[in-house]
Design a protein around this motif. Structure first.
Motif, PDB file in Angstrom:
ATOM      1  N   TRP A 195       0.805  -1.208   0.000  1.00 35.77           N
ATOM      2  CA  TRP A 195       0.000   0.000   0.000  1.00 35.77           C
ATOM      3  C   TRP A 195       0.843   1.266   0.000  1.00 35.77           C
ATOM      4  O   TRP A 195       1.889   1.348   0.643  1.00 35.77           O
ATOM      5  CB  TRP A 195      -0.930   0.010   1.218  1.00 35.77           C
ATOM      6  CG  TRP A 195      -1.764  -1.227   1.268  1.00 35.77           C
ATOM      7  CD1 TRP A 195      -1.555  -2.329   2.041  1.00 35.77           C
ATOM      8  CD2 TRP A 195      -2.902  -1.509   0.448  1.00 35.77           C
ATOM      9  NE1 TRP A 195      -2.510  -3.288   1.778  1.00 35.77           N
ATOM     10  CE2 TRP A 195      -3.344  -2.811   0.807  1.00 35.77           C
ATOM     11  CE3 TRP A 195      -3.597  -0.792  -0.524  1.00 35.77           C
ATOM     12  CZ2 TRP A 195      -4.466  -3.400   0.207  1.00 35.77           C
ATOM     13  CZ3 TRP A 195      -4.697  -1.380  -1.116  1.00 35.77           C
ATOM     14  CH2 TRP A 195      -5.117  -2.667  -0.749  1.00 35.77           C
TER      15      TRP A 195
ATOM     16  N   ILE B 205      -2.384   4.003   3.945  1.00 36.19           N
ATOM     17  CA  ILE B 205      -3.350   3.285   4.775  1.00 36.19           C
ATOM     18  C   ILE B 205      -4.064   4.303   5.648  1.00 36.19           C
ATOM     19  O   ILE B 205      -3.439   5.097   6.346  1.00 36.19           O
ATOM     20  CB  ILE B 205      -2.692   2.201   5.646  1.00 36.19           C
ATOM     21  CG1 ILE B 205      -2.144   1.067   4.771  1.00 36.19           C
ATOM     22  CG2 ILE B 205      -3.691   1.642   6.655  1.00 36.19           C
ATOM     23  CD1 ILE B 205      -1.427  -0.035   5.540  1.00 36.19           C
TER      24      ILE B 205
ATOM     25  N   TYR C 293       0.533  -4.528   8.531  1.00 35.35           N
ATOM     26  CA  TYR C 293       0.342  -3.787   7.287  1.00 35.35           C
ATOM     27  C   TYR C 293       1.362  -2.658   7.238  1.00 35.35           C
ATOM     28  O   TYR C 293       1.656  -2.022   8.263  1.00 35.35           O
ATOM     29  CB  TYR C 293      -1.076  -3.208   7.201  1.00 35.35           C
ATOM     30  CG  TYR C 293      -2.138  -4.248   6.970  1.00 35.35           C
ATOM     31  CD1 TYR C 293      -2.613  -4.519   5.692  1.00 35.35           C
ATOM     32  CD2 TYR C 293      -2.673  -4.966   8.041  1.00 35.35           C
ATOM     33  CE1 TYR C 293      -3.587  -5.475   5.478  1.00 35.35           C
ATOM     34  CE2 TYR C 293      -3.649  -5.928   7.838  1.00 35.35           C
ATOM     35  CZ  TYR C 293      -4.104  -6.180   6.550  1.00 35.35           C
ATOM     36  OH  TYR C 293      -5.070  -7.137   6.338  1.00 35.35           O
TER      37      TYR C 293
END
Length: 460
Positions: free
Chosen positions: A17, A20, A157
């Motif tokens: 990503w 986020i 993440y």
């Protein structure tokens, strides 16, 4: 309580990503939409099963703060949401066609779909029932990963840039950003557990006594003086029609709640649901419009007004509000009054006043700008001290407590979220430092998307 040391373990890491966004309320929806719209690979993490936060899961029945009394100032994605509600709620369209400055009421089911469509059509990905539970940070102030809990267990993440839209500033605070919380003694504004009542006789409601406590025939006034409703013990009440025969109520206070303390929030929700039932019963006893009314929903989220304010490169103050100050890096304008709800002790004193005394108190307590006046919110309020790749948006941005009473409302949260999303995309495509984002470029992009950003008259 004793300490428990977690055993060393390996977590799966998703590092695909650019941006986020944590938290899917108004700020988070706008941030994710804006970042993805700029081409950033964007993930929106939401702890519940719906987007929209207070307007959907919290059942707040209308948006505040869209206008300055003469024109709409919350534009861009905020305007998209306003018009989408108008077009899907026939009774609201009639009202807004007559008065375009009407603050839109909210059918929460409609608003859920509006946010779903807005975010997903931008290309952002959404992950529901996924809660932030830890933040990993380097010595240089860069967040290197976050840990998320959901039905898949714990997962890590990683993104180039993170946007904290949790409302409570969880990501920024857990990463070590400084913050303030409440008043000087730590006292927080009371919360409200919003609810929806249906099967209301609208003709009887229009002809009968006002629900507002300034009417001596109000069911709120009568319930407070009845031993049958012990949880109705103060004056706060407002409501709005959200569908035929159906009204949303932002009514009552739950005092001494800290949303960063799970036990405190749990206790408040338990009390709030009992309060909502007492309000329905009191309305049915004291107002003919509610004789056959039904309590159909209470918010799955508590209506929290105040927790952390993350300290950033600029602290927006009440003096900025009063001066209607302009800033060279302002990313939106706001005109909502300073709305700081009073404490339990102050409310107890208010309940002892007569109606004329209450009206005089309210006149003196109201802090609002003149029609046509607004103040700027600088980009620097979104950039936390000590963190290189984290932005904040929504009600946790950098302000003092009184200015916070103005910017915490949902229309402004949509605006700060949109700005944070664009800034995150810019930082992710450049230096990875949110403090280095060129405010002129950010403002140009916001204007392209319809933001209300007059050229600053004064540059402090």
């Amino acid at each position: 309580m004793t300490d428990y040391i977690l055993r060393e373990r390996t977590l799966s890491l998703d590092d695909s990503w650019d941006v986020i966004v944590v938290g899917g309320g108004p700020a988070g929806c706008a941030a994710a939409t804006a970042a993805a719209r700029e081409g950033a690979r964007t993930l929106l993490l939401e702890a519940t099963g719906v987007l929209g936060g207070m307007g959907t899961a919290g059942l707040v029945p209308w948006f505040c703060g869209y206008d300055d009394g003469l024109q709409i100032v919350a534009r861009g994605l905020a305007d998209h949401v306003r018009f989408a509600l108008r077009d899907r709620m026939p009774h609201l369209k009639l009202v807004m066609d007559e008065n375009p400055l009407t603050s839109p009421s909210i059918d929460p089911e409609i608003l859920k779909r509006i946010y779903d469509e807005m975010v997903t059509s931008s290309g952002a990905q959404v992950l529901f029932h996924s809660s932030l539970c830890a933040v990993e940070k380097t010595a240089g102030g860069t967040v290197s990963a976050i840990v998320v809990a959901n039905k898949a267990g714990l997962s890590a993440y990683r993104a180039k840039v993170y946007v904290d839209c949790t409302g409570d500033g969880d990501l920024a605070a857990w990463a070590g950003a400084p913050f303030e919380k409440g008043d000087k003694s730590g006292g927080l504004q009371p919360a409200t557990h919003c609810f929806v009542i249906s099967n209301i006789d609208e003709q009887a409601l229009e002809k009968g006594p006002r629900i507002h406590f300034y009417d001596p025939e109000s069911p709120i006034w009568k319930a407070m003086r009845s031993d049958k409703y012990p949880l109705i013990d103060e004056l706060h009440t407002c409501n709005r029609k959200i569908a035929p025969r159906t009204f949303g109520f932002n009514t009552g206070h739950v005092f001494d709640v800290d949303n960063t303390d799970p036990a405190s929030t749990t206790s408040a929700l338990l009390r709030g649901r009992q309060m909502a039932a007492q309000y329905r019963d009191a309305f049915a006893e004291f107002h003919p419009a509610f004789a056959e009314a039904v309590l159909v929903a209470t918010g799955s989220l508590l209506g929290v007004r105040e927790t952390r304010r993350i300290l950033g490169d600029y602290l927006l103050t009440v003096d900025d509000y009063r001066a209607c100050r302009d800033f060279p890096d302002e990313i939106c304008r706001n005109a909502y009054g300073i709305d700081v709800h009073v404490s339990r002790k102050e409310n107890e004193a208010l309940t002892k006043l007569s109606i004329p005394e209450l009206k005089e108190w309210n006149k003196n307590a109201t802090r609002s700008l003149k029609p046509g006046e607004s103040f700027g919110v600088p980009y620097r309020c979104l950039t936390p001290h000590g963190l290189k790749n984290v932005l904040v948006a929504g009600r946790c941005i950098s302000t003092d407590r009184l200015a916070y009473g103005s910017i915490r409302i949902m229309a402004c949260c949509l605006n700060t979220g949109e700005a944070a999303g664009i800034a995150a995309a810019l930082a992710g495509a450049g230096s990875l430092d949110v403090h280095a984002v060129d405010a002129k470029v950010l403002r140009r992009k916001l204007k392209t998307y319809g933001a209300f950003l007059p050229d600053p008259a004064v540059q402090p």
